[in-house]
Scaffold this active site. Sequence first.
Site, PDB file in Angstrom:
ATOM      1  N   HIS A 276      -6.228   3.368   0.457  1.00  0.00           N
ATOM      2  CA  HIS A 276      -5.949   3.655   1.874  1.00  0.00           C
ATOM      3  C   HIS A 276      -6.710   4.951   2.134  1.00  0.00           C
ATOM      4  O   HIS A 276      -6.459   5.969   1.461  1.00  0.00           O
ATOM      5  CB  HIS A 276      -4.437   3.809   2.087  1.00  0.00           C
ATOM      6  CG  HIS A 276      -4.007   4.090   3.500  1.00  0.00           C
ATOM      7  ND1 HIS A 276      -3.034   3.350   4.147  1.00  0.00           N
ATOM      8  CD2 HIS A 276      -4.391   5.055   4.380  1.00  0.00           C
ATOM      9  CE1 HIS A 276      -2.848   3.825   5.367  1.00  0.00           C
ATOM     10  NE2 HIS A 276      -3.657   4.863   5.535  1.00  0.00           N
TER      11      HIS A 276
ATOM     12  N   THR B 196      -7.923   6.044  -6.381  1.00  0.00           N
ATOM     13  CA  THR B 196      -6.758   5.395  -6.985  1.00  0.00           C
ATOM     14  C   THR B 196      -5.818   4.791  -5.952  1.00  0.00           C
ATOM     15  O   THR B 196      -5.012   3.933  -6.298  1.00  0.00           O
ATOM     16  CB  THR B 196      -5.954   6.384  -7.861  1.00  0.00           C
ATOM     17  OG1 THR B 196      -5.533   7.483  -7.056  1.00  0.00           O
ATOM     18  CG2 THR B 196      -6.795   6.892  -9.019  1.00  0.00           C
TER      19      THR B 196
ATOM     20  N   ASP C 157      -0.136  16.571  -1.664  1.00  0.00           N
ATOM     21  CA  ASP C 157      -0.405  15.702  -2.809  1.00  0.00           C
ATOM     22  C   ASP C 157       0.690  15.906  -3.859  1.00  0.00           C
ATOM     23  O   ASP C 157       1.114  17.031  -4.120  1.00  0.00           O
ATOM     24  CB  ASP C 157      -1.786  16.020  -3.397  1.00  0.00           C
ATOM     25  CG  ASP C 157      -2.296  14.924  -4.313  1.00  0.00           C
ATOM     26  OD1 ASP C 157      -3.257  14.226  -3.940  1.00  0.00           O
ATOM     27  OD2 ASP C 157      -1.710  14.746  -5.406  1.00  0.00           O
TER      28      ASP C 157
ATOM     29  N   CYS D 186       0.856  -1.195   0.000  1.00  0.00           N
ATOM     30  CA  CYS D 186       0.000   0.000   0.000  1.00  0.00           C
ATOM     31  C   CYS D 186       0.887   1.239   0.000  1.00  0.00           C
ATOM     32  O   CYS D 186       1.726   1.422   0.883  1.00  0.00           O
ATOM     33  CB  CYS D 186      -0.914  -0.004   1.222  1.00  0.00           C
ATOM     34  SG  CYS D 186      -1.798   1.546   1.442  1.00  0.00           S
TER      35      CYS D 186
ATOM     36  N   HIS E 238      -8.203   8.335   2.627  1.00  0.00           N
ATOM     37  CA  HIS E 238      -7.565   9.652   2.645  1.00  0.00           C
ATOM     38  C   HIS E 238      -8.598  10.731   2.354  1.00  0.00           C
ATOM     39  O   HIS E 238      -9.551  10.515   1.625  1.00  0.00           O
ATOM     40  CB  HIS E 238      -6.409   9.729   1.638  1.00  0.00           C
ATOM     41  CG  HIS E 238      -6.773   9.337   0.238  1.00  0.00           C
ATOM     42  ND1 HIS E 238      -6.885   8.021  -0.153  1.00  0.00           N
ATOM     43  CD2 HIS E 238      -7.057  10.084  -0.852  1.00  0.00           C
ATOM     44  CE1 HIS E 238      -7.211   7.971  -1.441  1.00  0.00           C
ATOM     45  NE2 HIS E 238      -7.328   9.202  -1.889  1.00  0.00           N
TER      46      HIS E 238
HETATM   47  P1  5GP Z   1      -7.586   9.429  -5.013  1.00  0.00           P
HETATM   48  O1  5GP Z   1      -7.538   9.538  -6.506  1.00  0.00           O
HETATM   49  O2  5GP Z   1      -7.427   7.989  -4.566  1.00  0.00           O
HETATM   50  O3  5GP Z   1      -8.750  10.124  -4.384  1.00  0.00           O
HETATM   51  O4  5GP Z   1      -6.342  10.250  -4.463  1.00  0.00           O
HETATM   52  C1  5GP Z   1      -5.050   9.756  -4.473  1.00  0.00           C
HETATM   53  C2  5GP Z   1      -4.140  10.958  -4.477  1.00  0.00           C
HETATM   54  O5  5GP Z   1      -2.849  10.512  -4.123  1.00  0.00           O
HETATM   55  C3  5GP Z   1      -4.030  11.638  -5.830  1.00  0.00           C
HETATM   56  O6  5GP Z   1      -4.451  12.999  -5.705  1.00  0.00           O
HETATM   57  C4  5GP Z   1      -2.551  11.530  -6.176  1.00  0.00           C
HETATM   58  O7  5GP Z   1      -2.027  12.677  -6.807  1.00  0.00           O
HETATM   59  C5  5GP Z   1      -1.910  11.292  -4.831  1.00  0.00           C
HETATM   60  N1  5GP Z   1      -0.684  10.512  -4.880  1.00  0.00           N
HETATM   61  C6  5GP Z   1      -0.471   9.372  -5.596  1.00  0.00           C
HETATM   62  N2  5GP Z   1       0.766   8.907  -5.378  1.00  0.00           N
HETATM   63  C7  5GP Z   1       1.351   9.763  -4.496  1.00  0.00           C
HETATM   64  C8  5GP Z   1       2.649   9.808  -3.873  1.00  0.00           C
HETATM   65  O8  5GP Z   1       3.514   8.969  -4.097  1.00  0.00           O
HETATM   66  N3  5GP Z   1       2.884  10.853  -3.053  1.00  0.00           N
HETATM   67  C9  5GP Z   1       1.943  11.819  -2.776  1.00  0.00           C
HETATM   68  N4  5GP Z   1       2.286  12.803  -1.945  1.00  0.00           N
HETATM   69  N5  5GP Z   1       0.706  11.799  -3.334  1.00  0.00           N
HETATM   70  C10 5GP Z   1       0.427  10.788  -4.179  1.00  0.00           C
HETATM   71 ZN    ZN Z   2      -2.389   1.445   3.619  1.00  0.00          ZN
END
Ligand code: 5GP
Ligand code: ZN
Length: 112
Positions: A96, A93, A29, A3, A98
């Site tokens: 976990h 994406t 982010d 993860c 958030h």
């Molecule tokens: P989701 O799309 O799941 O709501 O949000 C996941 C977020 O994690 C995205 O906005 C993406 O830019 C961010 N993200 C993905 N990989 C990383 C990483 O390695 N480091 C950081 N700081 N953010 C990440």
């Molecule tokens: Zn996790």
Amino acid sequence: MNCLFCKIVAGEIPSTKVYEDETILAFRDIAPQAPTHILVIPKEHIPSVDGVTPENKAVVAHIFETIPAIAAAEKLTGGYRVVSNCGPDAGQTVNHLHFHILGGRVLNTQMT
Ligand code: 5GP
Ligand code: ZN
């Protein structure tokens, strides 16, 4: 467990931290969609909003009591948005839990 955010909690993947305590972590982010774009996560692995239970709900409440302090530290005096994508239709994406904090500009009023 493979993860990404657990690896960030463990320090195996670097992040720009803005807040940390025993149970939660907030970091910037990697692909900001607003001038301020912060992710707030529980340190324990909860897959999504669907994984919130009576046993782990306290950490979610703690995240929400901490978000205003993070927003204040970021000087988001005009307001901000808190978003959690849950599941594929919402575009989650990273599996976990958030919460995105978005601010620093006037955000689109359309939710979709
Ligand atoms: P989701 O799309 O799941 O709501 O949000 C996941 C977020 O994690 C995205 O906005 C993406 O830019 C961010 N993200 C993905 N990989 C990383 C990483 O390695 N480091 C950081 N700081 N953010 C990440
Ligand atoms: Zn996790």
